[in-house]
Enzyme design. Structure first.
Site, PDB file in Angstrom:
ATOM      1  N   GLU A   1      13.855 -16.430  17.324  1.00 41.94           N
ATOM      2  CA  GLU A   1      13.548 -15.196  18.036  1.00 41.94           C
ATOM      3  C   GLU A   1      14.476 -14.091  17.558  1.00 41.94           C
ATOM      4  OE1 GLU A   1      13.346 -15.826  22.247  1.00 41.94           O
ATOM      5  OE2 GLU A   1      11.712 -17.271  22.059  1.00 41.94           O
TER       6      GLU A   1
ATOM      7  N   ARG B   1      -3.858  -1.814   5.002  1.00 48.54           N
ATOM      8  CA  ARG B   1      -5.175  -2.017   4.386  1.00 48.54           C
ATOM      9  C   ARG B   1      -6.191  -2.580   5.365  1.00 48.54           C
ATOM     10  NH1 ARG B   1      -2.810  -5.185  -0.316  1.00 48.54           N
ATOM     11  NH2 ARG B   1      -1.385  -5.466   1.432  1.00 48.54           N
ATOM     12  N   GLN B   2      -5.701  -3.146   6.491  1.00 53.04           N
ATOM     13  CA  GLN B   2      -6.626  -3.615   7.529  1.00 53.04           C
ATOM     14  C   GLN B   2      -6.919  -2.441   8.465  1.00 53.04           C
ATOM     15  OE1 GLN B   2      -5.984  -7.488   9.238  1.00 53.04           O
ATOM     16  NE2 GLN B   2      -4.710  -8.169   7.545  1.00 53.04           N
TER      17      GLN B   2
ATOM     18  N   LYS C   1     -16.493  -1.846 -11.551  1.00 52.81           N
ATOM     19  CA  LYS C   1     -17.103  -3.188 -11.607  1.00 52.81           C
ATOM     20  C   LYS C   1     -18.518  -3.062 -11.088  1.00 52.81           C
ATOM     21  CE  LYS C   1     -12.998  -6.012 -10.918  1.00 52.81           C
ATOM     22  NZ  LYS C   1     -12.100  -5.648  -9.833  1.00 52.81           N
TER      23      LYS C   1
ATOM     24  N   HIS D   1      -1.943   3.890   3.381  1.00 52.44           N
ATOM     25  CA  HIS D   1      -3.041   3.483   2.516  1.00 52.44           C
ATOM     26  C   HIS D   1      -4.250   4.409   2.670  1.00 52.44           C
ATOM     27  CE1 HIS D   1      -5.401   0.878   0.035  1.00 52.44           C
ATOM     28  NE2 HIS D   1      -6.276   0.683   0.988  1.00 52.44           N
TER      29      HIS D   1
ATOM     30  N   ASP E   1      -1.229   3.993  -8.164  1.00 55.51           N
ATOM     31  CA  ASP E   1      -1.841   3.388  -6.986  1.00 55.51           C
ATOM     32  C   ASP E   1      -0.862   3.579  -5.829  1.00 55.51           C
ATOM     33  OD1 ASP E   1      -3.806   2.117  -5.581  1.00 55.51           O
ATOM     34  OD2 ASP E   1      -3.902   0.392  -6.938  1.00 55.51           O
TER      35      ASP E   1
END
Lengths: 332, 332, 332, 332, 332, 332
Positions: free
Chosen positions: D52, D109-110, D205, D143, D231
């Site tokens: 903890e 990124r989430q 792509k 991001h 980036d």
């Protein structure tokens, strides 16, 4: 309402409807349960030796649709706190939905800052009700309609007006003059004027020019007429008794007084005894203590239990409560 | 207020006071800044081609005490949204404190559920103001005092009553009869009755027995008297013009009409032109468009800029705003 | 979807599903109701003479699963406010669950602070939707996926991409080059590239060294090819028309433009008329006014009613909405 | 910045500015304190035997303006939790204001539901930061810009772009082609293209028709040119190394890679070693461990300490942070 | 419980009950599902290369009653974060109700400010659980009962005491002396004393007058008796092993140690190996790793799966959970 | 504290510190103001005829640092409500900061669900304090330390222990045996044991095997010794008087009883009179009524006014309150 009542109440208990009564509204809650044909929800409500309020719900309420009937009438702080603790218990006990049924909403007159540095206690109470777990509120004759807007949860707002109006219609006094005992309260009286088709008169206090005293006058005509005075509540009865004296001095005959809530605080009983009223009519949103009933021989207490019971039934069954008003006005 | 004003306003800008004006209150905001002797806060306010509102604050507001003056007068939705976006900008730009100064609070009449399944939009607006970043609100003549209780943040509530009353005192018409054009609005008129020491009369609409039509009557005496009618706002002017006609038919002489807010919507101008009023008095809480001023020759617009400016000064300096009322009543 | 639709929609009304339409999406709501085989929920929506929005729900919604379809397209502030008031009504009327169905979410481009002291209006709107009573949101082609994260309530996010892609597949133009008219919008175009298997080209504006002007170039090859340009919305059509001109100057043949939302604001129609496009394709998330349809002969409006209707059905029945995407992609 | 720095920092400590550093950003916090000329705030941060996290603030922070510098870099959960506990301590210890300084914001990124039944963890983290006591946030190269809108508290959003761009300008490589290694990341690269005036190319792509495999192609021209790839972060370095290989196969000369955040997770180091890059440039928003520095000989780590330090100074002194960007772009 | 279990679990899956297990409680969740006769809910739980936690719910949970079983045992920060992300996924995926089932609640000992400038992490965790979407919590043997009050949502609080007590009753050691190893932990031991009817003794550390060292003494008599020591958790085992040594030096015979939660952190195993204990009993609220089981030959791990399973069943079916305690005490 | 006090209090009033006293703590508030050398804040506190509480702040508090001293001692509900209304007034009157100073926190023992379907009233009270406007809380000897965690606002938690300990040190009884009258209360007694270096004994009630009655025993040795019993509060005095009888029967000599809070409810006085105690010591966190003082000749009431006053001074001046404990322990 009779027939629909029997049909509707079949199996309410099985369906998960539970009605609890706080100590301020024990009798009313009992009558509501009779109307709904359900047993009163079991709970231990008491006071510890040091005066702290104790509430223990004595039956399983998980997933149940719970209603707590509790007027926040005097002693207002204890009755309010009891209601809040009750709801905290129900919430922590996983009730599905909690409705605070508040026939008389105390602190309703503290609904605005009349001067600087004053509280708005009616809003404080609304916040407390919401944060202690109420999912919805069922109230009667709030001092101002705007109190509904103090909440963001649904509020169903009933009025005792049809119950009171029907009483006077039955007694055959509806053709009397309707007197608003105070300019501020004219709204409630005006509703009755609409309902009963009566003429209206208003008692008006006016500051005399260059003077701090006020003169009391009556606008409109009461001479030789029976007078009805309606208010949302009778508290110390000062305004209404002063108005009664005034209309009598202007030649009125019988004087009737009616209100949704009979608080009867401080000098109220003494004043009402001296006001020579033909009848005082209130409802059981506040439970009148036996002493007051004994003293005020001309007091009539009408019950709103069926009205509240029917509203609870409709809330539980997802039926319109506003439709109830139309039913009520049509004499059911 | 002159002398204190000069003293007080010295260095307000340096102290971090910034007053912005929305497009609904550009002139009023400019006058308030003149009173406070500060430049109007710079911001770009506009509309994108697709009608979305654009607000960009053009000066640094970090740690500043910001006031945004914006009436939510027609077009109410755009003006309200502009105010909310303005406050979101200020909050995200790290303003120290944001006060929404709302001289006219739109949607104030939607302050209760008058029927089932109606919104309480005045509360919805209050929630929106709070959640978009307002730390406090400064409002004028809210339709109901209870709207203060829709907020949990401090609300300073000013009244244009002293400004209006002083106008009539100067014109020497204060001994007229004060007529409330509607039972529901009697409160605002009664305040003036108190303030001016006038007699009161009330226009009353009553349902006739066994009939759906209503009879309009006047309670009290207006014969041979000048009449003043006060209301919080003039919207379509229907009630007030009907009342003007009625008092005239009962023998009234001159009729004056006064209100804090001049909305003048729909048929208002046409009705007022036909009502033979001696004077129509409103304030600049709503900016009267030039067309209306041109048509209504008997329109007087008083300014509340000094009143609001003084309130902003007091809020900024942590002085009592309620004391401002006493000053106002004593003629400053 | 035909067969499942008939099966699923049986008895939706009895089950407590109610779909309302705001004035910005009347036709779309009607089509959705046709898909679901339920009558459109009854409500009075209007404007008071002073421009305040009026909403009155005209049917009982207690315990009902309510959906309000309303794009916040221009006039965005009024349409947004109408949606909020609608939800406040439903909440206070005890609806069981309220879903805001927002085919076009206005203010979506104000989703970040592009400069200092700017608002994030898209978040402000999200907060307003939540605090006015929305339990969930159903949206289409949000300008940025991240807007979902502006909410803590569930958001179902649909895309018109399969509807648009199918249209071009049917017309046999899917082998064209896909051109992103702006580097910032490349994401949406890339989705179509994936979906249609097309090659990609990008229009790029670049600041020239030592100069404040920008050169516009195209990265990738369009010579002698048909070109498709996809964007989430067409607003003033500036970027897309400039890009159309550029690709044509680089030898492109036919140019097709498609977007989920056809806002067509300001000079859009004029620009599109001058851009020599083979076809402009949008959906009915925004109701195209008859004038625009009359002027833009090459405009095709596809309907997303079945898509939204199916999503509502799935939300109501607790079925997967993400499965709907797979169905859509497989041509159903 | 030198001169203003010395002037500004005089007495910061006396003024109540305290900067703390979490264990993920110890060195950076120390450098920031050097810039500000204040001692690093004292606190005990550790781990109990059962894992903890333990935080104990070791100096009085009542009424102080506190900043906690802590990247939520790997191990992200522990670093995040440490930051939250730190702020809870400060709040309960009556700090006047708490700013979470998060050079690298993990879980960024989430930021949207890419598929059904996925979390939006970046929003969850935003809610946690706010509810644990953050009054404001200072972040770098989020991001997505929209993450600012996940907060209702002020967010100052810095970019390392000027620090990175200046590095390449000094090295004289600014005339290279700028390659976006992925369509999705084109925005960040485009900013540099704007800043450096470079040409742009994009790696794309594409799904081949009737096939589930994808072909990787490059849109734009890199033959015989030096290539820079920017980036926001280097995580596993898969995309960037694949792109480096591709541009080399298309005839590119030197390949430079730059990012604000050097996460270097999983196979990153191995891939970068194999990618024949001329230089890898990151900043110290994440503290590069000695092993990585030892292995990646071509790694350059620039410091953002002065940038963050200056922003903290400006926040503390209520000065514009957006002005900082202009200063930065003008080479200070 | 056998018979009722079979009856009750029939069709739980069809009824919408879904039980998920986090990685800290995989085996326990599996056993609970066996008790309930439902399949374990499908979800992908993992870690990205940079250490960020990944949760993807793999089955439709719209309208479902979801339980997530996850102890926040070491590594506490990752296990806690995983639980929060799990609930965020479920909330956004429109689960009907989410219950966080937390057999071991980490950070529970940080439940008060023991010194100035300390956090109250147990409350921080409670806030995080609520704000990430938990509608209710099911916990076991919280370090302090008051942690229930850290929540405003319902908390069902189970105790492993009957499971532990029954074990010792079966082994026939219930007449031993019950020793509380520390004054602070006496409450838990006292519960067992009540339950088993044992005598009580307390280990007490006392500061010697004028000295900073402390003397350890035992209050009560253990000579020639078997000793049982109960605690809510065994962490580093320092206190309990010191106490074991003391009682042995005072003539105790066999020494048994029992706890609800076996954390076994730091030097715990080493200490326990050296403490000459007859038996160490814990439950599976924390999954004991194989190494510990291999080393501690005298370790007995009892399962609380049936207890938790039965509680989940009762919560799902809206039955009393407190009744479960009575059943447990009566030996079921 | 003398010298620092004089220095510190110079100009507190000018600095904006205002201390108000509720009716439950009038004398204590007065003494605190004496310590701080400021006048008691002016307010009208009363009761309307119907029992509703009335609070009107009588001095300007805009921008002031306000402290309201009010124990929620019996009558607890009215005293609590008064405190809440007081804070609502201050908040709406634009106080800068509001600290609820609660020397005795009523309902503190209802801090957990001891059985099913019980409330956690101490948390309910915490929520009410926060939502009515408290920015921080100053409390003394909360029944459980965890109650601090019921708040997310800062709580300063004082203990009367040094005041009580110093009293006994002065009287020379510190070498007595310290007896905890109940296993549950051992914590508070243990603190004194630490502080005074005394030996400890515990009174223990144990259920006899196969029987529902309990035996009361004492663990530890009191024979021929003086005994001190400490508790956080004396309510009905049942436990402490029973323990006094027990220790006397085991040969104890003098018995002293001390507590922070003297509630003296129900049979407390009668029991204490019969318990042959040498001295009963409490503090003035609750104002002992004259009757109790007259009856209990052996009652000593110590004042905590200086302690609270010093804490208020430190909070106002942003100094460490935890440092106050060290000062207190060092005998100042």
């Amino acid at each position: 309402m009779k027939s629909s009542r029997n049909r509707a109440s079949r199996g309410f208990e099985a369906e998960g409807l539970v009605v609890f009564g706080g100590t301020a509204s024990t009798h009313l809650a009992q009558k509501i349960c009779s109307y709904l044909n359900v047993p009163l929800g079991r709970a231990t409500i008491g006071t510890y030796p040091d005066g702290e309020t104790l509430v223990k719900v004595e039956e399983d309420v998980r997933g149940k649709d719970c209603f707590v009937v509790q007027s926040t009438s005097p002693p207002v702080n204890s009755n309010l706190m009891q209601l809040l603790i009750f709801m905290d218990s129900l919430r922590r006990a996983s009730a599905k939905r909690i409705t605070a049924v508040i026939p008389y909403y105390g602190y309703a007159r503290q609904d605005r800052k009349s001067e600087g540095r004053m509280p708005i206690t009616a809003k404080l109470v609304a916040n407390m009700l919401t944060s202690s777990g109420a999912d919805r509120v069922l109230a009667m004759n709030l001092h101002a309609d705007q109190i509904q807007g103090f909440f963001d949860i649904p509020v169903d707002h009933l009025t005792a007006a049809p119950v009171l109006a029907r009483h006077f219609q039955r007694e055959g006094v509806e053709n009397a003059v309707l007197v608003s005992p105070d300019v501020g309260n004219i709204k409630f009286g005006n509703d009755f004027s609409e309902r009963l088709g009566s003429e209206l008169a208003v008692v008006h206090k006016r500051r005399l020019t260059g003077d701090s005293t006020k003169a009391i006058t009556i606008i409109g005509n009461v001479e030789g007429r029976d007078v009805m005075m309606f208010d949302d509540m009778i508290t110390t009865a000062g305004t209404v008794c002063e108005a009664a004296k005034l209309v009598r001095s202007h030649g009125a005959r019988k004087v009737f007084v009616a209100a949704a809530h009979g608080v009867f605080a401080g000098p109220a009983v003494e004043r009402l005894l001296g006001a020579e009223l033909s009848e005082i009519v209130v409802t059981d949103t506040i439970e009148a203590c036996p002493e007051i009933r004994a003293q005020l021989k001309n007091l009539t207490v009408l019950s709103v239990a069926d009205l509240i019971g029917e509203a609870i039934k409709r809330i539980h069954e997802h039926q319109s409560v506003s439709a109830l008003f139309r039913l009520a006005e049509d004499g059911e």
